[in-house]
Design a protein around this motif. Structure first.
Motif, mmCIF file in Angstrom:
data_model
loop_
_atom_site.group_PDB
_atom_site.id
_atom_site.type_symbol
_atom_site.label_atom_id
_atom_site.label_comp_id
_atom_site.label_asym_id
_atom_site.label_seq_id
_atom_site.Cartn_x
_atom_site.Cartn_y
_atom_site.Cartn_z
ATOM 1 N N THR A 52 2.024 -16.727 8.148
ATOM 2 C CA THR A 52 2.247 -15.939 6.940
ATOM 3 C C THR A 52 3.694 -15.475 6.877
ATOM 4 O O THR A 52 4.426 -15.543 7.872
ATOM 5 C CB THR A 52 1.344 -14.686 6.939
ATOM 6 O OG1 THR A 52 1.759 -13.830 8.027
ATOM 7 C CG2 THR A 52 -0.120 -15.045 7.066
ATOM 8 N N SER A 53 4.085 -14.980 5.723
ATOM 9 C CA SER A 53 5.419 -14.401 5.560
ATOM 10 C C SER A 53 5.638 -13.295 6.585
ATOM 11 O O SER A 53 6.712 -13.202 7.196
ATOM 12 C CB SER A 53 5.587 -13.827 4.154
ATOM 13 O OG SER A 53 5.452 -14.829 3.175
ATOM 14 N N GLU A 54 4.634 -12.464 6.774
ATOM 15 C CA GLU A 54 4.735 -11.344 7.716
ATOM 16 C C GLU A 54 4.925 -11.831 9.147
ATOM 17 O O GLU A 54 5.724 -11.267 9.899
ATOM 18 C CB GLU A 54 3.490 -10.453 7.619
ATOM 19 C CG GLU A 54 3.349 -9.707 6.309
ATOM 20 C CD GLU A 54 2.879 -10.584 5.131
ATOM 21 O OE1 GLU A 54 3.097 -10.178 3.976
ATOM 22 O OE2 GLU A 54 2.318 -11.678 5.361
ATOM 23 N N GLN A 55 4.218 -12.881 9.513
ATOM 24 C CA GLN A 55 4.348 -13.424 10.869
ATOM 25 C C GLN A 55 5.728 -14.042 11.075
ATOM 26 O O GLN A 55 6.332 -13.885 12.141
ATOM 27 C CB GLN A 55 3.248 -14.451 11.132
ATOM 28 C CG GLN A 55 1.871 -13.836 11.243
ATOM 29 C CD GLN A 55 0.761 -14.873 11.217
ATOM 30 O OE1 GLN A 55 0.872 -15.933 10.582
ATOM 31 N NE2 GLN A 55 -0.338 -14.576 11.918
ATOM 32 N N ALA A 57 8.484 -13.202 9.443
ATOM 33 C CA ALA A 57 9.424 -12.081 9.504
ATOM 34 C C ALA A 57 9.368 -11.394 10.864
ATOM 35 O O ALA A 57 10.401 -11.000 11.413
ATOM 36 C CB ALA A 57 9.141 -11.088 8.382
ATOM 37 N N ALA A 58 8.183 -11.266 11.438
ATOM 38 C CA ALA A 58 8.051 -10.668 12.769
ATOM 39 C C ALA A 58 8.753 -11.540 13.813
ATOM 40 O O ALA A 58 9.409 -11.018 14.732
ATOM 41 C CB ALA A 58 6.581 -10.480 13.125
ATOM 42 N N THR A 61 12.480 -11.077 13.337
ATOM 43 C CA THR A 61 12.813 -9.750 13.846
ATOM 44 C C THR A 61 12.907 -9.765 15.367
ATOM 45 O O THR A 61 13.855 -9.218 15.950
ATOM 46 C CB THR A 61 11.774 -8.709 13.380
ATOM 47 O OG1 THR A 61 11.773 -8.668 11.956
ATOM 48 C CG2 THR A 61 12.074 -7.327 13.934
ATOM 49 N N ALA A 99 8.915 -14.067 3.459
ATOM 50 C CA ALA A 99 9.573 -13.739 4.728
ATOM 51 C C ALA A 99 10.991 -13.240 4.475
ATOM 52 O O ALA A 99 11.433 -12.254 5.076
ATOM 53 C CB ALA A 99 9.590 -14.964 5.646
ATOM 54 N N GLN A 102 11.396 -9.677 3.592
ATOM 55 C CA GLN A 102 11.251 -8.767 4.728
ATOM 56 C C GLN A 102 12.453 -8.827 5.668
ATOM 57 O O GLN A 102 12.937 -7.787 6.122
ATOM 58 C CB GLN A 102 9.968 -9.079 5.485
ATOM 59 C CG GLN A 102 8.721 -8.801 4.646
ATOM 60 C CD GLN A 102 7.462 -9.262 5.325
ATOM 61 O OE1 GLN A 102 7.198 -8.873 6.454
ATOM 62 N NE2 GLN A 102 6.685 -10.088 4.641
#
Length: 162
Positions: A52-55, A57-58, A61, A99, A102
């Motif tokens: 996912t976009s969140e994964q 981005a993590a 990061t 992503a 974020q």
């Protein structure tokens, strides 16, 4: 060669890289013994099929945090994940855009910077041409030049070059 040889640059990217691969290499000697002034980071598109976009981005990061911890004097220029797929409705492009929304927040304007050159690869209507990326993912020689020319002003600024 034209832009980076004189700077003694090294390319640590490997085709097919995902954020996990970069993190592993950072933990296993990839940057030992080097002290770069600047690290340019563009990673994540290969994650867009499974993450996912969140994964993503993590993952980005975590890479930035690891670079900052291991190379505290090195500035980091994060590039937005490039557009992919034929148009703005492409599923993987949408994941990458999420992503990017974020990861741009990682920039602090001191040691971490963010730059989105993706629009340079797109037509006015947001489509991606096979003349730019023949398979709608990988750059051709002309597009690598666009990449280099597009980041050059920021690279010069961050390196303190005139």
């Amino acid at each position: 060669e034209e832009y980076y040889t004189k700077r003694n640059a090294v390319n640590l990217g490997i085709g097919g890289d995902r954020t996990q691969h970069v993190l592993w290499r950072l933990d296993h000697g990839n940057i030992e013994g080097i002290h770069p002034k600047l690290a340019v980071l563009m990673i994540g598109t290969n994650n867009s099929g499974a993450n996912t976009s969140e994964q993503i981005a993590a993952g980005v990061t975590a890479i930035v945090e690891k670079l900052r911890a291991k190379l505290p004097e090195t500035k980091v220029l994060i590039l937005a994940i490039f557009p992919r797929g034929e148009n703005k409705d492409d599923t993987k492009r949408l994941v990458n855009e999420g992503a990017n929304a974020q990861i741009q927040k990682l920039a602090d304007g001191k040691m971490i910077y963010y730059l989105d050159i993706g629009p340079k690869f797109l037509a006015a209507d947001g489509t991606l041409s096979r003349d730019v990326m023949p398979d709608l993912l990988h750059l051709n020689e002309k597009s690598y030049r666009t990449w280099a020319e597009s980041i050059e002003p920021k690279v010069k600024e961050l390196l303190g070059e005139k």
